[in-house]
Structures are given as C-alpha cells and as structure tokens.
Scaffold this motif. Structure first.
Motif, PDB file in Angstrom:
ATOM      1  N   SER A  83       0.811  -1.215   0.000  1.00  0.00           N
ATOM      2  CA  SER A  83       0.000   0.000   0.000  1.00  0.00           C
ATOM      3  C   SER A  83       0.849   1.270   0.000  1.00  0.00           C
ATOM      4  N   LYS A  84       2.131   1.163   0.321  1.00  0.00           N
ATOM      5  CA  LYS A  84       2.985   2.348   0.395  1.00  0.00           C
ATOM      6  C   LYS A  84       3.866   2.451  -0.846  1.00  0.00           C
ATOM      7  N   MET A  85       4.007   3.681  -1.341  1.00  0.00           N
ATOM      8  CA  MET A  85       4.912   3.941  -2.459  1.00  0.00           C
ATOM      9  C   MET A  85       6.340   4.075  -1.913  1.00  0.00           C
ATOM     10  N   PRO A  86       7.340   3.954  -2.802  1.00  0.00           N
ATOM     11  CA  PRO A  86       8.719   4.202  -2.360  1.00  0.00           C
ATOM     12  C   PRO A  86       8.854   5.652  -1.886  1.00  0.00           C
ATOM     13  N   PRO A  87       9.846   5.947  -1.049  1.00  0.00           N
ATOM     14  CA  PRO A  87      10.029   7.318  -0.558  1.00  0.00           C
ATOM     15  C   PRO A  87      10.397   8.268  -1.708  1.00  0.00           C
ATOM     16  N   ILE A  88       9.843   9.471  -1.657  1.00  0.00           N
ATOM     17  CA  ILE A  88      10.023  10.449  -2.731  1.00  0.00           C
ATOM     18  C   ILE A  88      11.381  11.147  -2.637  1.00  0.00           C
ATOM     19  N   LYS A  89      11.807  11.493  -1.439  1.00  0.00           N
ATOM     20  CA  LYS A  89      13.021  12.304  -1.266  1.00  0.00           C
ATOM     21  C   LYS A  89      14.264  11.676  -1.905  1.00  0.00           C
ATOM     22  N   PRO A  90      14.576  10.393  -1.647  1.00  0.00           N
ATOM     23  CA  PRO A  90      15.777   9.817  -2.286  1.00  0.00           C
ATOM     24  C   PRO A  90      15.667   9.799  -3.816  1.00  0.00           C
ATOM     25  N   LEU A  91      14.447   9.608  -4.326  1.00  0.00           N
ATOM     26  CA  LEU A  91      14.271   9.596  -5.777  1.00  0.00           C
ATOM     27  C   LEU A  91      14.439  10.996  -6.359  1.00  0.00           C
ATOM     28  N   ALA A  92      14.005  12.011  -5.629  1.00  0.00           N
ATOM     29  CA  ALA A  92      14.214  13.394  -6.066  1.00  0.00           C
ATOM     30  C   ALA A  92      15.710  13.715  -6.095  1.00  0.00           C
ATOM     31  N   GLU A  93      16.440  13.275  -5.082  1.00  0.00           N
ATOM     32  CA  GLU A  93      17.887  13.494  -5.043  1.00  0.00           C
ATOM     33  C   GLU A  93      18.581  12.744  -6.175  1.00  0.00           C
ATOM     34  N   TRP A  94      18.117  11.529  -6.455  1.00  0.00           N
ATOM     35  CA  TRP A  94      18.665  10.733  -7.556  1.00  0.00           C
ATOM     36  C   TRP A  94      18.444  11.463  -8.883  1.00  0.00           C
ATOM     37  N   ALA A  95      17.226  11.982  -9.098  1.00  0.00           N
ATOM     38  CA  ALA A  95      16.907  12.706 -10.332  1.00  0.00           C
ATOM     39  C   ALA A  95      17.778  13.951 -10.474  1.00  0.00           C
ATOM     40  N   LYS A  96      18.040  14.614  -9.359  1.00  0.00           N
ATOM     41  CA  LYS A  96      18.873  15.817  -9.396  1.00  0.00           C
ATOM     42  C   LYS A  96      20.310  15.463  -9.783  1.00  0.00           C
ATOM     43  N   LYS A  97      20.849  14.379  -9.227  1.00  0.00           N
ATOM     44  CA  LYS A  97      22.212  13.946  -9.568  1.00  0.00           C
ATOM     45  C   LYS A  97      22.320  13.546 -11.036  1.00  0.00           C
ATOM     46  N   ARG A  98      21.232  13.007 -11.569  1.00  0.00           N
ATOM     47  CA  ARG A  98      21.198  12.588 -12.976  1.00  0.00           C
ATOM     48  C   ARG A  98      20.759  13.726 -13.902  1.00  0.00           C
ATOM     49  N   ASN A  99      20.429  14.873 -13.320  1.00  0.00           N
ATOM     50  CA  ASN A  99      19.967  16.048 -14.071  1.00  0.00           C
ATOM     51  C   ASN A  99      18.735  15.716 -14.924  1.00  0.00           C
ATOM     52  N   ILE A 100      17.795  14.998 -14.350  1.00  0.00           N
ATOM     53  CA  ILE A 100      16.544  14.655 -15.027  1.00  0.00           C
ATOM     54  C   ILE A 100      15.582  15.823 -14.853  1.00  0.00           C
ATOM     55  N   ARG A 101      14.989  16.276 -15.949  1.00  0.00           N
ATOM     56  CA  ARG A 101      14.088  17.419 -15.911  1.00  0.00           C
ATOM     57  C   ARG A 101      12.781  17.068 -16.616  1.00  0.00           C
ATOM     58  N   LEU A 102      11.716  17.724 -16.212  1.00  0.00           N
ATOM     59  CA  LEU A 102      10.415  17.558 -16.868  1.00  0.00           C
ATOM     60  C   LEU A 102      10.388  18.357 -18.170  1.00  0.00           C
ATOM     61  N   ARG A 103       9.705  17.817 -19.176  1.00  0.00           N
ATOM     62  CA  ARG A 103       9.565  18.520 -20.457  1.00  0.00           C
ATOM     63  C   ARG A 103       8.098  18.481 -20.890  1.00  0.00           C
ATOM     64  N   ASP A 104       7.714  19.481 -21.663  1.00  0.00           N
ATOM     65  CA  ASP A 104       6.349  19.500 -22.186  1.00  0.00           C
ATOM     66  C   ASP A 104       6.315  18.764 -23.527  1.00  0.00           C
TER      67      ASP A 104
END
Length: 173
Positions: A83-104
């Motif tokens: 019922s619980k999703m993985p934690p958001i904070k470590p994934l946000a930090e991972w995305a930042k290290k990988r320079n992943i950005r949202l696009r339209d």
C-alpha cells in the motif's frame, strides 16, 4: 586447528563476489550515489570450532538484487509493494544527480521541481516495480560453483598439517 588454507579460499571467494557485484552495479548504471557500492562488505571469521562467512549490504541492495513486484507488473521475487509507495526524497535526489528534468509536449523544460519528479518516479516504481538486477546473486552463484572443489582440497591440506603437527607433538612426549 588452524585452517589457514581454508580461510584463504573463503577470503578469495568473498573478494571475488564483492568485486564482481560492484562491477555489475557500475555497468548496470546502478551506482549513482555509490552508497550501495560502498555498503557491500564481507567477513570471514575463524573460531576454534567453526568458520563463518557473511556478506552485508544496504537493505536497498536486496531490493535491487531480487527486484520488487509492482501493483501492475509482477516479478519472481519475495518483495512487493502493498500500500505504500517508495520514498520520494531519495528519488528526487537521484533525479537531481542525474539532471533529469520535466519537459512538455514540444520538448521544452516544463514547470515542476525535483520533488515532482521524485513523486512521478515513485509512482512509476510503485506500479511497475523494480526489475531484478541479480547484481549480487549472479557473482555469488558463479563463485559458489567453483568453491566446493577448491575448499575441499585446501581443507584436506589443513587437516593433513594438523595431523602431522599432532603426531609430531605426540612423538616429543
């Protein structure tokens, strides 16, 4: 009884497994923060009555190795999201290290911060799960296939040394 040869074989096995697991992490692009890589450890402990070989890693490593079934996609693994999703904070930090950005739709950078990206990745992992990487299991099994013959041979030599030492001590008395 000293089991120097037996201990050396187990030390070599431990070193092989850790080195190969770390290589698989790096080649599989699962080594961004290096925390799992650095957490891989092994220990060979010799006591008068036993030899103990143990491995340890971050709890996250078990999920990466064995995988986790998602709500929609299932894997052959003992782990699954309930019922619980993985934690958001470590994934946000991972995305930042990988320079992943949202696009339209036009490919331009869209509004949204790394917490938004972390949430979207967490939701995706929750639904799709984590595919087993077997970064630890494969090297362990590969090394374990070779272990029995070498271990028996070296243990036999250790026993021979022990018997020769014991017989020599008995003659001196």
């Amino acid at each position: 009884m000293e089991l120097k040869r037996t201990q050396a074989v187990l030390e070599a096995f431990k070193d092989f497994v850790i080195q190969q697991a770390r290589t698989r992490l790096t080649k599989g692009n699962k080594n961004v923060s290096k925390s799992l890589y650095d957490s891989l450890k092994g220990n060979v402990k010799v006591t008068p009555n036993a030899i103990e070989l143990s491995f340890e890693m971050d709890e996250y490593g078990m999920y990466q190795d064995k995988g986790v079934s998602g709500k929609q996609k299932k894997y052959d693994t003992p782990y699954s999201f309930k019922s619980k999703m993985p934690p958001i904070k470590p994934l946000a930090e991972w995305a930042k290290k990988r320079n992943i950005r949202l696009r339209d739709e036009q490919g331009r950078f869209a509004r949204g911060n790394y917490n938004t990206i972390g949430f979207l990745i967490a939701r995706s992992i929750y639904r799709k799960g984590i595919k087993p990487s077997l970064f630890f299991t494969k090297p362990f099994e590969q090394g374990f296939k070779k272990l029995p013959d070498t271990l028996i041979e070296q243990f036999g030599l250790d026993v021979e040394d022990f018997l020769a030492y014991t017989l020599k001590e008995d003659r001196l008395r």
